[in-house]
Write a protein that holds these residues in place. Structure first.
Motif, PDB file in Angstrom:
ATOM      1  N   TRP A 133       0.836  -1.200   0.000  1.00 19.48           N
ATOM      2  CA  TRP A 133       0.000   0.000   0.000  1.00 19.48           C
ATOM      3  C   TRP A 133       0.870   1.249   0.000  1.00 19.48           C
ATOM      4  N   VAL A 134       0.342   2.333  -0.560  1.00 17.89           N
ATOM      5  CA  VAL A 134       1.023   3.622  -0.457  1.00 17.89           C
ATOM      6  C   VAL A 134       0.056   4.636   0.133  1.00 17.89           C
ATOM      7  N   GLY A 135       0.633   5.579   0.898  1.00 17.96           N
ATOM      8  CA  GLY A 135      -0.176   6.639   1.477  1.00 17.96           C
ATOM      9  C   GLY A 135      -0.299   7.795   0.505  1.00 17.96           C
ATOM     10  N   GLN A 136      -0.925   8.855   0.950  1.00 18.55           N
ATOM     11  CA  GLN A 136      -1.126  10.007   0.088  1.00 18.55           C
ATOM     12  C   GLN A 136       0.161  10.795  -0.116  1.00 18.55           C
ATOM     13  N   GLY A 137       1.149  10.541   0.737  1.00 17.67           N
ATOM     14  CA  GLY A 137       2.473  11.098   0.535  1.00 17.67           C
ATOM     15  C   GLY A 137       3.325  10.081  -0.198  1.00 17.67           C
ATOM     16  N   ARG A 138       4.483   9.739   0.380  1.00 20.90           N
ATOM     17  CA  ARG A 138       5.345   8.727  -0.230  1.00 20.90           C
ATOM     18  C   ARG A 138       5.533   7.542   0.703  1.00 20.90           C
ATOM     19  N   GLU A 139       4.626   7.378   1.661  1.00 19.90           N
ATOM     20  CA  GLU A 139       4.754   6.279   2.608  1.00 19.90           C
ATOM     21  C   GLU A 139       4.335   4.964   1.953  1.00 19.90           C
ATOM     22  N   TYR A 140       5.102   3.940   2.259  1.00 21.27           N
ATOM     23  CA  TYR A 140       4.865   2.607   1.687  1.00 21.27           C
ATOM     24  C   TYR A 140       4.673   1.642   2.848  1.00 21.27           C
ATOM     25  N   TYR A 141       3.605   0.825   2.783  1.00 19.80           N
ATOM     26  CA  TYR A 141       3.305  -0.108   3.866  1.00 19.80           C
ATOM     27  C   TYR A 141       3.166  -1.522   3.309  1.00 19.80           C
ATOM     28  N   GLU A 142       3.720  -2.473   4.039  1.00 15.87           N
ATOM     29  CA  GLU A 142       3.550  -3.877   3.662  1.00 15.87           C
ATOM     30  C   GLU A 142       3.209  -4.684   4.912  1.00 15.87           C
TER      31      GLU A 142
END
Length: 291
Positions: A133-142
């Motif tokens: 997943w990516v956030g509305q900024g540049r954050e990436y989550y797994e």
């Protein structure tokens, strides 16, 4: 007890309505794509036999490209056929069509409506682990199904790593992780994200009184690079993003790839991967290639 019986009856009726039996495959000789109808996931095997090697798993509601229909069998009390499907990721890596087999009794010709009714904690973890997943900024989550967690700020070298747990009752995701970069790593921090809304293609959370939305990382520009560059090599972090391509909602997202729509080379690779996009020009090229 009566309520539980009603829920179970509705579930079984829904599964019966959307699942495909042997008669369906007898009456439909030419099938392009079908949908997974298995809340716990559907195993892919090397050949059309329950004893064959497991080579992967498909998530519920994924779209699969049908290559051929195999023999009729009865599994879990369901009489249906083995179905040979195209494996998109393996096909892209190998440069040629790679296939596997799944049981047709857990496929459907149309996806059931997306719903979180009756979800358990395991269902929520499966949802989170389908892709990155990516956030509305540049954050990436797994979020891995085994409970491991990775967060990073894309192209920065900053991020976090740890584990997570979920609660459907409390509508929350609890993350325990260390954060930092090359020069500093924090002690373990606990962050509790309240779940505001779960949709098939987005997840809205609240943390520290701030709401934000996560979307499938198919929207990140690196995906276009992997679809267009001969020298691109898929790593484990990027590979999970490709799972999103196999969901119906990806159709609109794919159309936005690239500044002027998705490039011809990306389009050609998507077609070779059996990814179906609801776009008239795309479908003409898709049908020309596969028919």
């Amino acid at each position: 007890m009566k309520k539980n019986f009603i829920v179970l009856t509705l579930f079984l009726c829904s599964a019966f309505i959307y699942s495909l039996d042997a008669k369906y495959f007898q009456n439909n000789q030419k099938i392009d794509h079908l949908y997974v109808n298995a809340s716990d996931g559907l195993r892919i095997r090397r050949s059309d036999d329950l004893s064959a090697m497991k080579i992967g798993i498909l998530y519920d509601r994924m779209m699969v490209k049908v290559v051929s229909v195999g023999k009729e069998v009865t599994i879990d009390g369901i009489k249906s056929n083995w179905v040979q499907i195209l494996l998109p990721m393996q096909t892209l890596k190998a440069g040629r069509s790679e296939c596997g087999w799944v049981f047709g009794g857990y496929l459907s010709d149309k996806p059931a409506p997306f719903s979180t009714n009756g979800w358990t904690d395991s269902d929520l973890k499966r949802y989170l682990s389908r892709f990155s997943w990516v956030g509305q900024g540049r954050e990436y989550y797994e979020f891995d199904f085994d409970g491991s967690f990775i967060m990073s700020v894309l192209e920065s070298g900053v991020g976090g790593e740890g584990n997570y747990s979920v609660s459907m009752r409390d509508k929350s995701i609890t993350v325990r992780a260390r954060y930092g970069g090359e020069e500093y790593v924090s002690e373990v921090q606990t962050r509790i994200y309240k779940i505001i809304k779960i949709e098939e293609d987005k997840l809205t959370l609240r943390f520290d009184d701030e709401e934000f939305t996560l979307i499938p990382s198919i929207t990140h520009g690196s995906l276009l690079w992997y679809l267009t560059d001969d020298d691109a090599r898929l790593g484990p972090v990027q590979a999970i993003s490709f799972n999103a391509l196999m969901f119906p909602f990806s159709s609109d997202l794919i159309k936005t790839l690239g500044s002027e729509g998705f490039l011809q080379r990306a389009k050609n690779n998507l077609i070779k991967m059996g990814i179906y996009v609801d776009d008239e020009d795309y479908k003409k090229d898709y049908n020309s290639y596969w028919n």
